[in-house]
Design a protein around this motif. Structure first.
Motif, short mmCIF file in Angstrom:
data_model
loop_
_atom_site.label_atom_id
_atom_site.label_comp_id
_atom_site.label_asym_id
_atom_site.label_seq_id
_atom_site.Cartn_x
_atom_site.Cartn_y
_atom_site.Cartn_z
N ARG A 159 27.22 52.12 60.43
CA ARG A 159 26.90 51.13 59.40
C ARG A 159 27.65 51.45 58.10
NH1 ARG A 159 20.67 50.81 58.69
NH2 ARG A 159 20.67 50.43 60.93
N ARG A 160 27.77 52.74 57.81
CA ARG A 160 28.41 53.15 56.55
C ARG A 160 29.93 53.28 56.67
NH1 ARG A 160 25.16 58.02 54.01
NH2 ARG A 160 27.29 58.72 54.10
N LEU A 194 23.59 54.82 61.98
CA LEU A 194 23.68 54.95 60.52
C LEU A 194 25.11 55.22 60.06
CD1 LEU A 194 20.45 57.05 59.87
CD2 LEU A 194 20.81 54.64 59.31
N GLU A 221 20.52 57.40 66.80
CA GLU A 221 20.13 56.87 65.49
C GLU A 221 21.17 57.23 64.42
OE1 GLU A 221 16.16 57.77 64.25
OE2 GLU A 221 16.26 56.24 62.69
N ILE A 264 24.97 62.04 56.20
CA ILE A 264 23.79 61.21 56.45
C ILE A 264 22.54 61.95 55.97
CG2 ILE A 264 22.31 60.24 58.28
CD1 ILE A 264 24.85 58.60 57.87
#
Ligand SMILES: [Mg+2]
Length: 227
Positions: free
Chosen positions: A68-69, A65, A61, A45
């Motif tokens: 999501r990936r 992320l 957070e 990330i």
């Protein structure tokens, strides 16, 4: 039944923060942040957009992320991140201690029938390491494991008040961080900052605290028999 008189209002319930308010822990937040950043980097990330001021929010957070990936990697990241920070928290707890007057304060409030609860962003194991007989002194403890959203989100204080059957308008939130004041304001309580952590009177005034105390035990000066 006793009551705390603060400004022109009265409180029959006190919710305390733990670290820096009832106990000294000296958690190494810098090390925590470094280790979490290293872990986040290992998950590929980009750190550039991650500037959350607090470690728990940083983990949240990064988790979003990563999820999501790579959907399957989120839980593994979370487990590893929490294992890392718990290790640091428990290490600090082993060297930590309650403030000298903490038990005396909780006992005096109980004697006066003032209800008490503790809410903390720390984990249960760390709190119990510092305060093994906590249940004998305070009936309600809400750690981060008990909620979806930690302070300053009002979920923790709301849960503590619900467990105590208390009214937010007759409650005082006490903490050593401006975030505790924000928590109380969002939860609809009176608020008091204590100077036993890293913050100063001006920080609490800027946060709009109702009261600033040198230490939590000074609360007893505001205690009077209920009229
Ligand atoms: Mg604190």
């Amino acid at each position: 039944m006793g009551i705390l008189s603060i400004k022109d209002r009265q409180a029959d319930t006190v919710i305390f923060d733990f670290d820096g308010t009832l106990a000294v822990l000296n958690i190494d937040f810098e090390r925590m942040r470094r280790e979490i950043h290293t872990l986040i980097a290992a998950y590929g990330i980009d750190q550039a957009g991650l500037n959350r001021p607090f470690v728990l929010e940083l983990i949240g957070e990064a988790d979003r992320l990563i999820g999501r990936r790579q959907d399957d990697k989120g839980p593994a990241f979370r487990d590893e991140a929490y294992r890392l920070i718990e290790e640091i928290e428990i290490q600090a707890a082993k060297q930590g201690r309650l403030f000298q007057k903490t038990k005396q304060l909780l006992t005096a409030l109980e004697k006066a029938s003032v209800r008490t609860g503790i809410i903390t962003r720390n984990c249960l194991k760390a709190v119990r390491t510092v305060f093994p007989d906590i249940d004998s002194y305070c009936p309600v403890l809400v750690t981060r494991e008990d909620v979806h959203h930690v302070k300053p989100h009002p979920e923790q204080i709301g849960l503590a008040l619900e467990k105590l059957g208390a009214d937010a308008r007759r409650t005082l939130m006490v903490g050593d961080h401006p975030l505790d004041i924000e928590t109380g304001i969002r939860g609809g309580t009176l608020t008091a900052g204590v100077l036993t952590g890293k913050y100063h009177e001006t920080d609490f005034m800027a946060a709009r605290a109702d009261l600033v105390l040198a230490e939590a035990a000074q609360l007893l000066k505001y205690l009077s028999p209920q009229p």
